[in-house]
Design a protein around this motif. Structure first.
Motif, PDB file in Angstrom:
ATOM      1  N   ARG A 243      57.298  31.224  74.425  1.00 51.54           N
ATOM      2  CA  ARG A 243      55.824  31.011  75.022  1.00 51.54           C
ATOM      3  C   ARG A 243      55.716  31.856  76.239  1.00 51.54           C
ATOM      4  NH1 ARG A 243      53.309  25.509  72.640  1.00 51.54           N
ATOM      5  NH2 ARG A 243      54.630  25.446  70.689  1.00 51.54           N
ATOM      6  N   LYS A 244      56.761  32.283  77.000  1.00 50.00           N
ATOM      7  CA  LYS A 244      56.503  32.776  78.333  1.00 50.00           C
ATOM      8  C   LYS A 244      56.126  31.728  79.266  1.00 50.00           C
ATOM      9  CE  LYS A 244      55.842  37.654  77.189  1.00 50.00           C
ATOM     10  NZ  LYS A 244      56.017  37.563  75.931  1.00 50.00           N
ATOM     11  N   ALA A 245      56.656  30.377  79.296  1.00 42.62           N
ATOM     12  CA  ALA A 245      56.247  29.416  80.040  1.00 42.62           C
ATOM     13  C   ALA A 245      57.203  29.217  81.247  1.00 42.62           C
ATOM     14  CB  ALA A 245      56.593  28.184  79.143  1.00 42.62           C
ATOM     15  N   ALA A 246      56.392  29.081  82.326  1.00 34.01           N
ATOM     16  CA  ALA A 246      57.279  28.644  83.469  1.00 34.01           C
ATOM     17  C   ALA A 246      57.776  27.312  83.665  1.00 34.01           C
ATOM     18  CB  ALA A 246      56.414  28.961  84.981  1.00 34.01           C
TER      19      ALA A 246
ATOM     20  N   ARG B 240      66.827  24.538  71.767  1.00 39.09           N
ATOM     21  CA  ARG B 240      65.606  24.751  71.229  1.00 39.09           C
ATOM     22  C   ARG B 240      64.441  24.630  72.107  1.00 39.09           C
ATOM     23  NH1 ARG B 240      61.895  21.358  67.024  1.00 39.09           N
ATOM     24  NH2 ARG B 240      61.493  22.866  65.816  1.00 39.09           N
ATOM     25  N   ALA B 241      64.208  23.718  73.045  1.00 36.99           N
ATOM     26  CA  ALA B 241      63.212  23.503  73.923  1.00 36.99           C
ATOM     27  C   ALA B 241      63.267  24.694  74.893  1.00 36.99           C
ATOM     28  CB  ALA B 241      63.320  22.329  74.488  1.00 36.99           C
ATOM     29  N   ILE B 242      64.290  25.146  75.219  1.00 38.66           N
ATOM     30  CA  ILE B 242      64.249  26.170  76.223  1.00 38.66           C
ATOM     31  C   ILE B 242      63.935  27.543  75.469  1.00 38.66           C
ATOM     32  CG2 ILE B 242      65.985  27.798  77.608  1.00 38.66           C
ATOM     33  CD1 ILE B 242      67.521  25.317  78.285  1.00 38.66           C
TER      34      ILE B 242
ATOM     35  N   SER C  62      54.804  20.097  76.736  1.00 37.19           N
ATOM     36  CA  SER C  62      53.979  21.108  77.035  1.00 37.19           C
ATOM     37  C   SER C  62      54.360  22.259  77.767  1.00 37.19           C
ATOM     38  CB  SER C  62      53.125  20.422  78.340  1.00 37.19           C
ATOM     39  OG  SER C  62      53.811  20.095  79.568  1.00 37.19           O
ATOM     40  N   TYR C  63      53.847  23.220  77.735  1.00 40.99           N
ATOM     41  CA  TYR C  63      54.403  24.894  77.985  1.00 40.99           C
ATOM     42  C   TYR C  63      53.296  25.460  79.194  1.00 40.99           C
ATOM     43  CZ  TYR C  63      57.013  23.839  73.851  1.00 40.99           C
ATOM     44  OH  TYR C  63      58.117  23.082  72.939  1.00 40.99           O
TER      45      TYR C  63
END
Length: 498
Positions: free
Chosen positions: A419-422, A411-413, A491-492
């Motif tokens: 969100r296109k988070a690095a 779910r977190a991944i 945080s993302y």
């Protein structure tokens, strides 16, 4: 992903179900199954019914027994891997020695024991609860012995123990299975016991065809398993929800009554009064991992089986010398001395898991106590989740447990990708709030292990005097926590933070 045992397979299936197919499972062994692949010792089997020891997404109606043997459980995991196309994602015989976060590139570098570097954007650690066998049993002279050593995790079946004199050190879960399995085959078997083990009758029998057909009825296994989970849930929630003083009185009464009942049971099963006394625990049934066996206690009725409770002074060239000076000579010694467990900080060597800005997980847990948000994530280790972490087990079968922690990681991944988070990292305030609550609720559990049964060595109490093995909540609360945690507890970051 690190590990292709029950947890790794669960996470791999969950990733595929979420539409994520670009992943690799790194495994130190040469096949899937984890401990069910590595362990092949005589008598190996599960100690909970099969209907509670399987994945919700791969229920099996053709178990040959109520409590299957190890080979069948291993095959089940291989079948799951084949059914869901997981073998193409596997990289076997690759042992990860170090995990290191790259602050510049925002990815994990996994350094193998051969020095090769594998990179990963997201990392799931599925190494399990019993991380590695204890190489040193804490007994002097281990290298002096000239005979045959056997370990439960690496049993050499080419060595014939029939007709030999055998000593076994330890009376834990593996020893309870090995002892009755080899006792009829060896000339002499001497068991070296530090602490007695609770060994209850095992309602095991071959599964009839009618039973297999019944288990194949859609929804029936899920319903049966659900009933078991409700019972476990109520018991665990009851222990932590009542006032602390009430819980302490109830636990004290529970131990006193169950010990008295077990003494009566031993009187019916073990013939020799002296042996019976040595096998009688002076601690509650939950203070150490209880076992189930129909043959362990009865093995001590055999003329060729002896029990030694005198402490071991050293291992010699020919056998074992106890502290009373007696020399015990053996052709084979079984080191059933246990594992390094996930709930002990010493299991995590400093320098082996290093995150953002040099954050060292081993040092952090040694200095601050073991803690993780919902048992799976730690600030300073971005893009990383562990399936078996502090305060994680809720009394369920292993597969149900790792399924829920895998749900959390996936779910977190998935949210990070949306969100296109690095970088996806749990917030420190989220961990602090969660840990404060979980630590408070664990007070009755700490009382049980640290006060009521303080005299008992157990991996349920770690070296810091904490009971981080057990999550002080019910199964269903834990499952909801993993599936519905507030997404903003993480945080993302869409760009590198300098």
């Amino acid at each position: 992903m690190i590990g292709a045992g029950p947890g790794g397979l669960a996470a791999a299936v969950k990733l595929k179900q979420a539409g994520l197919h670009d992943f690799v499972v790194v495994e130190r062994a040469d096949d899937v199954g984890g401990s069910w692949h590595e362990n092949t010792y005589p008598g190996l089997g599960v100690d909970i019914p099969a209907v509670a020891y399987q994945y919700s997404f791969a229920r099996n109606a053709t178990w040959s027994r109520v409590f299957p043997y190890g080979a069948e459980v291993k095959k089940y995991h291989q079948d799951v891997a084949r059914k869901f196309g997981l073998y193409r994602h596997m990289r076997f015989e690759t042992d990860i020695a170090r995990e290191e976060w790259d602050d510049t590139g925002n990815y994990w570098k996994l350094i193998t024991d051969s020095g090769e570097v594998i990179t990963a954007r997201f990392l799931i650690s599925a190494v399990g609860a019993f991380v590695r066998p204890k190489e040193e049993a804490g007994i002097p002279g281990r290298l002096n012995y000239q005979g045959k050593y056997q370990r439960p995790s690496s049993w050499d079946h080419s060595w014939d123990h029939r007709g030999k004199k055998v000593g076994i050190i330890g009376t834990g879960a593996s020893a309870v299975q090995i002892i009755p399995a080899i006792a009829p085959e060896v000339a002499e078997l001497t068991v070296f016991q530090r602490t007695p083990v609770w060994s209850l009758p095992k309602p095991d029998f071959p599964m009839p065809r009618a039973g297999q057909r019944l288990l194949a009825v859609p929804g029936l296994q899920a319903a049966l398993h659900g009933v078991v989970l409700v019972v476990v849930d109520l018991a665990l929630r009851g222990a932590i929800s009542v006032p602390t003083e009430t819980a302490k009185k109830a636990m004290t009464w529970f131990d006193r009554v169950t010990i008295a009942l077990y003494e009566r049971y031993l009187g019916l099963v073990v013939k020799d009064p002296a042996t019976r006394a040595e096998l009688t625990p002076d601690f509650g049934p939950l203070a150490k991992r209880p076992t189930m066996s129909n043959g362990y206690l009865r093995a001590y009725n055999r003329a060729n089986v002896g029990l030694v409770t005198e402490g071991i002074e050293e291992i010699t060239a020919t056998g074992i010398r106890t502290r009373d000076g007696v020399e015990h000579e053996f052709d084979m010694i079984v080191l059933a001395t246990g594992y390094e467990v996930f709930s002990d900080p010493e299991t995590y060597r400093p320098g082996t898991i290093v995150g953002r800005n040099g954050f060292d997980l081993g040092k952090f847990w040694t200095e601050n106590g073991m803690q993780a948000y919902e048992s799976v994530s730690v600030p300073g280790l971005p893009n990383r989740w562990t399936l078996v972490g502090p305060y994680s087990w809720t009394g369920s079968g292993w597969h149900s447990f790792v399924e829920m922690t895998a749900d959390h990681a996936v779910r977190a991944i998935t949210e990070g990708l949306r969100r296109k988070a690095a970088v996806v990292e749990v917030r420190k305030e989220a961990l602090d709030s969660y840990h404060a609550e979980i630590f408070r609720r664990a007070e009755p559990i700490r009382f049980y292990f640290n006060e009521l049964n303080a005299h008992t060595p157990t991996y349920y109490r770690n070296s810091q005097g904490d009971s981080t093995y057990v999550r002080p909540s019910g199964f269903f609360e834990a499952s909801r926590g993993h599936r519905r945690f507030p997404l903003d507890d993480y945080s993302y970051e869409t760009a590198p933070v300098r």
